[in-house]
Design a protein around this motif. Structure first.
Motif, PDB file in Angstrom:
ATOM      1  N   TRP A 223       5.756  35.801  12.032  1.00  9.36           N
ATOM      2  CA  TRP A 223       4.889  35.443  13.026  1.00  9.36           C
ATOM      3  C   TRP A 223       3.415  36.232  13.201  1.00  9.36           C
ATOM      4  CZ3 TRP A 223       5.978  30.595  15.280  1.00  9.36           C
ATOM      5  CH2 TRP A 223       7.361  30.057  15.189  1.00  9.36           C
ATOM      6  N   PHE A 224       2.411  35.322  13.533  1.00  3.36           N
ATOM      7  CA  PHE A 224       1.183  35.820  13.564  1.00  3.36           C
ATOM      8  C   PHE A 224       0.488  35.017  14.963  1.00  3.36           C
ATOM      9  CE2 PHE A 224       0.291  38.587   9.881  1.00  3.36           C
ATOM     10  CZ  PHE A 224       1.385  38.123   9.092  1.00  3.36           C
ATOM     11  N   ARG A 225      -0.386  35.533  15.645  1.00  6.16           N
ATOM     12  CA  ARG A 225      -0.952  34.819  16.617  1.00  6.16           C
ATOM     13  C   ARG A 225      -2.623  35.106  16.541  1.00  6.16           C
ATOM     14  NH1 ARG A 225       1.217  38.087  22.164  1.00  6.16           N
ATOM     15  NH2 ARG A 225       0.109  40.006  21.447  1.00  6.16           N
ATOM     16  N   GLN A 226      -3.361  34.090  17.211  1.00  4.52           N
ATOM     17  CA  GLN A 226      -4.563  34.354  17.175  1.00  4.52           C
ATOM     18  C   GLN A 226      -5.345  33.749  18.497  1.00  4.52           C
ATOM     19  OE1 GLN A 226      -7.065  32.670  14.009  1.00  4.52           O
ATOM     20  NE2 GLN A 226      -8.818  34.036  14.301  1.00  4.52           N
ATOM     21  N   ALA A 227      -5.658  34.772  19.150  1.00  3.56           N
ATOM     22  CA  ALA A 227      -6.304  34.317  20.773  1.00  3.56           C
ATOM     23  C   ALA A 227      -7.561  34.236  20.558  1.00  3.56           C
ATOM     24  CB  ALA A 227      -6.177  35.705  21.493  1.00  3.56           C
ATOM     25  N   PRO A 228      -8.090  33.452  21.368  1.00  2.00           N
ATOM     26  CA  PRO A 228      -9.632  32.959  21.464  1.00  2.00           C
ATOM     27  C   PRO A 228     -10.558  34.344  21.185  1.00  2.00           C
ATOM     28  CG  PRO A 228      -8.528  31.855  23.308  1.00  2.00           C
ATOM     29  CD  PRO A 228      -7.503  32.621  22.633  1.00  2.00           C
TER      30      PRO A 228
END
Length: 123
Positions: free
Chosen positions: A36-41
């Motif tokens: 799992w990866f995430r990208q915030a604004p």
């Protein structure tokens, strides 16, 4: 090559929990680990955690350790990301990805990606 599809994103409040799902399909899915990866604004993509199909061994980024849990259901070819005690800093588009464990955890440049699901945590 594996295909990945995330679901379960949405809007929650600080302190709430949310569970994301990632369904994997295609040939030889079990050959790959799922991460799992995430990208915030306005920020780069961040590694969250990864799990191996074979033994369920999971690794986590320090930023989520103790709050997030990754699990799997081999029969359903589904990997879950359970997120607890969420804060506004967890707001991001969350992606699941597949590749070898080293690629997910160390180099963090997996070849196969889902389309992402938006998670928003309000204060």
């Amino acid at each position: 090559q594996p295909q990945l599809a995330e679901s379960g994103g949405g809007l929650v409040q600080t302190g709430d929990s949310l569970r994301l799902s990632c369904v994997a399909s295609g040939r030889d899915v079990s050959r790959y680990a799922v991460g799992w990866f995430r990208q915030a604004p306005g920020k780069g993509r961040e590694f969250v955690g990864a799990i191996r199909w074979s033994d369920g061994n999971a690794r986590y980024a320090d930023s989520v350790k103790g709050r997030f849990t990754i699990s799997k259901d081999n029969a359903k070819k589904t990997v879950y990301l359970q997120m607890d005690s969420m804060t506004p800093e967890d707001t991001a588009v969350y992606y699941c990805a597949a590749d070898q464990v080293h690629t997910l955890v160390v180099t963090q440049r997996p070849r196969y990606w889902g389309q992402g699901t938006q998670v928003t945590v309000s204060s």
